[in-house]
Design an enzyme around this catalytic site. Structure first.
Site, PDB file in Angstrom:
ATOM      1  N   GLU A 187      44.240  37.456  38.470  1.00  0.00           N
ATOM      2  CA  GLU A 187      43.842  37.165  37.100  1.00  0.00           C
ATOM      3  C   GLU A 187      45.031  36.717  36.251  1.00  0.00           C
ATOM      4  O   GLU A 187      45.892  37.534  35.890  1.00  0.00           O
ATOM      5  CB  GLU A 187      43.204  38.392  36.451  1.00  0.00           C
ATOM      6  N   GLU A 282      34.105  41.431  30.059  1.00  0.00           N
ATOM      7  CA  GLU A 282      35.322  42.172  29.727  1.00  0.00           C
ATOM      8  C   GLU A 282      35.717  41.897  28.278  1.00  0.00           C
ATOM      9  O   GLU A 282      36.687  41.186  27.996  1.00  0.00           O
ATOM     10  CB  GLU A 282      36.455  41.829  30.691  1.00  0.00           C
TER      11      GLU A 282
END
Length: 306
Positions: A187, A282
């Site tokens: 990520e 998220e």
């Protein structure tokens, strides 16, 4: 009033009360057994706390509420740190409801400092050990993806050396994850410029260098909007290495429709490309309480109406 009339009116009133009570009971039963909302077109995955006002403090109860609202996945960054009994309970609940487990974080304790970029053996060892523990967790909750963050820049080393150090560590981790059927998703983040992994093309290059089916990209649209923009063209360029998406509008990092990102267009593009994996939610809730949770669901219904 004559006794006959009194009895007639009393019986009529009683019958009316019974009928009303039955109607209310039927309505209550209907609410309790109401079918779940239809699933979304894409598999949006909430996290612990996102629906605590409706589902309660227990994550398992929240998962059941999520399912009733049409969500078919979850993600839980801190899953690796939960007690085994709780992990098992979450896994069993997901299996029973037919829901998918999204990412948890491969948390070595070194993600937010100089670590894999340094090439030091202690950080490689910690990463490999955490990969092994992650495979065991994945079996319990039927997880397929786990987030990996290589840590901060080691600015005393040239960028090429840092990149080689990261690739070497990820290759070693990928060997373990491949055996367990688990995919690390790298990520790139925008939280601080000290983070080594920040751009989609950089992450794409590293995935190609690691050259493993267990090393792919987690494309977090919020972070990439902040770091590089040009979202759909950059997704297209990196498409063959992307295994997972995360969501958050900007500014604010809350649900779609609260910021500047045209999520309906992005969701349509991703859906049209054939992606049916997890879309991790998220982000926070723009509003608090039950009102905020309902507004969040409404925003996803709107953004999913492409």
């Amino acid at each position: 009033m004559k006794r006959r009339n009194f009895l007639s009116k009393s019986l009529a009133a009683a019958a009316s009360t019974v009928t009303l009570g039955g109607a209310l009971a039927t309505a209550a039963t209907a609410r309790d057994t109401a079918p779940a909302e239809k699933p979304f077109k894409l598999n949006y995955a909430p996290h612990d706390g996102m629906f605590a006002n409706h589902g309660g403090k227990d994550f398992v109860d929240q998962i059941k509420f999520m399912h009733d609202q049409g969500f078919r996945g979850i993600e839980d960054n801190g899953m690796l740190g939960r007690p085994k009994e709780q992990q098992d309970k979450i896994g069993a609940t997901l299996a029973k409801l037919g829901m998918t487990m999204g990412v948890f974080v491969v948390d070595t304790g070194n993600n937010w400092k100089i670590s894999l970029t340094s090439g030091k053996q202690e950080f490689k060892d910690a990463f490999i050990d955490t990969c092994k523990r992650s495979v065991e967790l994945a079996k319990r909750v039927n997880a397929k993806w786990a987030t990996v963050v290589p840590g901060f820049y080691e600015r005393r080393l040239p960028i090429g050396i840092q990149t080689a150090n990261v690739v070497d560590a990820l290759r070693r981790g990928a060997e373990i994850l491949e055996q367990g059927g688990l995919i690390m998703v790298l990520e790139p983040l925008s939280d601080t410029p000290e983070l080594f992994l920040r751009y989609s093309d950089q992450t794409y290059e590293i995935c190609k260098a690691v050259d493993s089916p267990s090393c792919k990209i987690l494309y977090d649209i919020y972070h990439m909007q902040r770091n590089e923009g040009n979202i759909i063209p950059n997704i297209e360029k990196c498409w063959d290495e992307i295994a997972y998406f995360q969501i958050g509008d900007n500014p604010g990092r809350n649900e779609p429709t609260t910021g500047e990102i045209n999520y309906k267009n992005i969701f349509k593009y991703i859906h049209d490309r054939g992606y049916r994996g997890i879309m991790g939610m998220e982000h926070g809730n723009a509003k608090s309480g039950k009102e905020g949770e309902l507004a969040l669901i409404k925003a996803y219904r709107e953004s999913d109406s492409f």
